[in-house]
Design a protein around this motif. Structure first.
Motif, PDB file in Angstrom:
ATOM      1  N   SER A  28      39.470  55.335  25.756  1.00 52.47           N
ATOM      2  CA  SER A  28      39.627  54.611  27.021  1.00 52.47           C
ATOM      3  C   SER A  28      39.699  53.116  26.719  1.00 52.47           C
ATOM      4  CB  SER A  28      38.447  54.914  27.953  1.00 52.47           C
ATOM      5  OG  SER A  28      37.248  54.438  27.389  1.00 52.47           O
ATOM      6  N   ASP A  29      40.197  52.348  27.673  1.00 49.06           N
ATOM      7  CA  ASP A  29      40.334  50.902  27.468  1.00 49.06           C
ATOM      8  C   ASP A  29      38.994  50.210  27.247  1.00 49.06           C
ATOM      9  OD1 ASP A  29      43.102  50.961  27.621  1.00 49.06           O
ATOM     10  OD2 ASP A  29      43.093  50.687  29.799  1.00 49.06           O
ATOM     11  N   ASP A  30      37.906  50.812  27.743  1.00 52.46           N
ATOM     12  CA  ASP A  30      36.586  50.178  27.617  1.00 52.46           C
ATOM     13  C   ASP A  30      35.749  50.786  26.491  1.00 52.46           C
ATOM     14  OD1 ASP A  30      36.133  52.628  28.830  1.00 52.46           O
ATOM     15  OD2 ASP A  30      34.769  51.843  30.344  1.00 52.46           O
ATOM     16  N   VAL A  31      36.425  51.332  25.483  1.00 52.34           N
ATOM     17  CA  VAL A  31      35.730  51.938  24.346  1.00 52.34           C
ATOM     18  C   VAL A  31      34.770  50.925  23.702  1.00 52.34           C
ATOM     19  CG1 VAL A  31      37.561  51.360  22.690  1.00 52.34           C
ATOM     20  CG2 VAL A  31      36.040  53.268  22.204  1.00 52.34           C
ATOM     21  N   GLU A  32      33.637  51.424  23.242  1.00 54.28           N
ATOM     22  CA  GLU A  32      32.691  50.614  22.458  1.00 54.28           C
ATOM     23  C   GLU A  32      32.422  51.354  21.167  1.00 54.28           C
ATOM     24  OE1 GLU A  32      29.320  48.636  24.140  1.00 54.28           O
ATOM     25  OE2 GLU A  32      30.093  48.942  26.162  1.00 54.28           O
ATOM     26  N   TRP A  33      32.372  50.602  20.071  1.00 52.26           N
ATOM     27  CA  TRP A  33      32.084  51.158  18.747  1.00 52.26           C
ATOM     28  C   TRP A  33      30.858  50.425  18.261  1.00 52.26           C
ATOM     29  CZ3 TRP A  33      36.214  50.982  14.269  1.00 52.26           C
ATOM     30  CH2 TRP A  33      35.771  51.763  13.204  1.00 52.26           C
ATOM     31  N   VAL A  34      29.761  51.161  18.076  1.00 50.94           N
ATOM     32  CA  VAL A  34      28.480  50.554  17.725  1.00 50.94           C
ATOM     33  C   VAL A  34      27.928  51.181  16.455  1.00 50.94           C
ATOM     34  CG1 VAL A  34      26.122  50.097  18.488  1.00 50.94           C
ATOM     35  CG2 VAL A  34      27.975  50.190  20.175  1.00 50.94           C
ATOM     36  N   LEU A  35      27.623  50.326  15.484  1.00 48.50           N
ATOM     37  CA  LEU A  35      26.843  50.709  14.314  1.00 48.50           C
ATOM     38  C   LEU A  35      25.597  49.831  14.401  1.00 48.50           C
ATOM     39  CD1 LEU A  35      29.627  50.801  11.591  1.00 48.50           C
ATOM     40  CD2 LEU A  35      28.565  52.730  12.734  1.00 48.50           C
ATOM     41  N   PRO A  36      24.494  50.381  14.915  1.00 52.34           N
ATOM     42  CA  PRO A  36      23.307  49.567  15.197  1.00 52.34           C
ATOM     43  C   PRO A  36      22.903  48.665  14.033  1.00 52.34           C
ATOM     44  CG  PRO A  36      23.006  51.780  16.044  1.00 52.34           C
ATOM     45  CD  PRO A  36      24.281  51.789  15.217  1.00 52.34           C
ATOM     46  N   GLY A  37      22.693  47.400  14.366  1.00 54.02           N
ATOM     47  CA  GLY A  37      22.277  46.420  13.378  1.00 54.02           C
ATOM     48  C   GLY A  37      23.397  45.880  12.507  1.00 54.02           C
ATOM     49  N   ALA A  38      24.622  46.398  12.680  1.00 51.19           N
ATOM     50  CA  ALA A  38      25.704  45.973  11.803  1.00 51.19           C
ATOM     51  C   ALA A  38      26.986  45.617  12.533  1.00 51.19           C
ATOM     52  CB  ALA A  38      25.997  47.070  10.785  1.00 51.19           C
ATOM     53  N   HIS A  40      29.333  45.875  16.446  1.00 51.96           N
ATOM     54  CA  HIS A  40      29.481  46.243  17.847  1.00 51.96           C
ATOM     55  C   HIS A  40      30.754  45.586  18.382  1.00 51.96           C
ATOM     56  CE1 HIS A  40      27.564  46.615  22.128  1.00 51.96           C
ATOM     57  NE2 HIS A  40      28.729  47.207  22.032  1.00 51.96           N
ATOM     58  N   ILE A  41      31.732  46.400  18.722  1.00 56.41           N
ATOM     59  CA  ILE A  41      32.961  45.874  19.309  1.00 56.41           C
ATOM     60  C   ILE A  41      33.214  46.567  20.638  1.00 56.41           C
ATOM     61  CG2 ILE A  41      34.035  45.218  17.119  1.00 56.41           C
ATOM     62  CD1 ILE A  41      35.743  47.782  17.381  1.00 56.41           C
ATOM     63  N   ARG A  42      33.997  45.907  21.484  1.00 58.68           N
ATOM     64  CA  ARG A  42      34.331  46.453  22.805  1.00 58.68           C
ATOM     65  C   ARG A  42      35.827  46.332  23.027  1.00 58.68           C
ATOM     66  NH1 ARG A  42      29.649  43.285  24.124  1.00 58.68           N
ATOM     67  NH2 ARG A  42      27.945  44.653  24.721  1.00 58.68           N
ATOM     68  N   GLY A  43      36.413  47.388  23.565  1.00 59.24           N
ATOM     69  CA  GLY A  43      37.810  47.368  23.957  1.00 59.24           C
ATOM     70  C   GLY A  43      38.747  47.947  22.915  1.00 59.24           C
ATOM     71  N   LYS A  44      39.863  48.458  23.401  1.00 55.05           N
ATOM     72  CA  LYS A  44      40.846  49.118  22.542  1.00 55.05           C
ATOM     73  C   LYS A  44      41.464  48.165  21.524  1.00 55.05           C
ATOM     74  CE  LYS A  44      43.115  53.007  24.460  1.00 55.05           C
ATOM     75  NZ  LYS A  44      44.260  53.644  25.093  1.00 55.05           N
ATOM     76  N   ASP A  45      41.746  46.927  21.933  1.00 52.95           N
ATOM     77  CA  ASP A  45      42.346  45.972  20.989  1.00 52.95           C
ATOM     78  C   ASP A  45      41.405  45.677  19.826  1.00 52.95           C
ATOM     79  OD1 ASP A  45      44.705  45.795  22.425  1.00 52.95           O
ATOM     80  OD2 ASP A  45      44.063  44.018  23.541  1.00 52.95           O
ATOM     81  N   ALA A  46      40.126  45.470  20.134  1.00 53.16           N
ATOM     82  CA  ALA A  46      39.150  45.206  19.076  1.00 53.16           C
ATOM     83  C   ALA A  46      38.987  46.437  18.181  1.00 53.16           C
ATOM     84  CB  ALA A  46      37.804  44.804  19.677  1.00 53.16           C
ATOM     85  N   PHE A  47      38.970  47.608  18.790  1.00 51.94           N
ATOM     86  CA  PHE A  47      38.863  48.848  18.021  1.00 51.94           C
ATOM     87  C   PHE A  47      40.051  48.965  17.076  1.00 51.94           C
ATOM     88  CE2 PHE A  47      39.007  53.288  17.020  1.00 51.94           C
ATOM     89  CZ  PHE A  47      37.711  53.749  17.131  1.00 51.94           C
ATOM     90  N   ASN A  48      41.244  48.713  17.583  1.00 56.70           N
ATOM     91  CA  ASN A  48      42.460  48.804  16.780  1.00 56.70           C
ATOM     92  C   ASN A  48      42.396  47.873  15.568  1.00 56.70           C
ATOM     93  OD1 ASN A  48      45.148  49.596  16.123  1.00 56.70           O
ATOM     94  ND2 ASN A  48      45.915  47.765  17.130  1.00 56.70           N
ATOM     95  N   ALA A  49      41.836  46.694  15.748  1.00 59.84           N
ATOM     96  CA  ALA A  49      41.745  45.723  14.651  1.00 59.84           C
ATOM     97  C   ALA A  49      40.828  46.196  13.532  1.00 59.84           C
ATOM     98  CB  ALA A  49      41.253  44.383  15.185  1.00 59.84           C
ATOM     99  N   HIS A  50      39.961  47.168  13.830  1.00 57.92           N
ATOM    100  CA  HIS A  50      38.979  47.623  12.838  1.00 57.92           C
ATOM    101  C   HIS A  50      39.208  49.062  12.370  1.00 57.92           C
ATOM    102  CE1 HIS A  50      36.479  44.059  12.974  1.00 57.92           C
ATOM    103  NE2 HIS A  50      36.709  44.042  14.271  1.00 57.92           N
TER     104      HIS A  50
END
Length: 75
Positions: A28-38, A40-50
């Motif tokens: 979804s456009d509001d995806v969040e990717w979290v690795l606690p303590g290391a 945290h990104i939000r959004g599809k564009d940021a996810f795509n960059a990683h």
């Protein structure tokens, strides 16, 4: 197979083949990717960059093991 399981299977296949459009199609456009303590990104564009970052192993071996659902359904 349930829709959720199809989505996960598609997402994982996208990672196996480093197929960004397939990976992003599962999010979804509001995806969040979290690795606690290391990390945290939000959004599809940021996810795509990683998706492919430093340390990424091209075509990783990914295995998803299925377990029976609460209702006893296996697929």
């Amino acid at each position: 197979m349930t829709q959720n399981k199809r989505t996960v299977a598609t997402y994982m296949e996208g990672f196996r083949t480093t197929d960004r459009p397939t990976i992003l199609s599962c999010l979804s456009d509001d995806v969040e990717w979290v690795l606690p303590g290391a990390f945290h990104i939000r959004g599809k564009d940021a996810f795509n960059a990683h998706i492919v970052d430093d340390g990424f192993a091209a075509r990783p071996e990914i295995v998803v093991k299925s377990s029976p659902s609460r209702s006893g359904e296996e697929s």
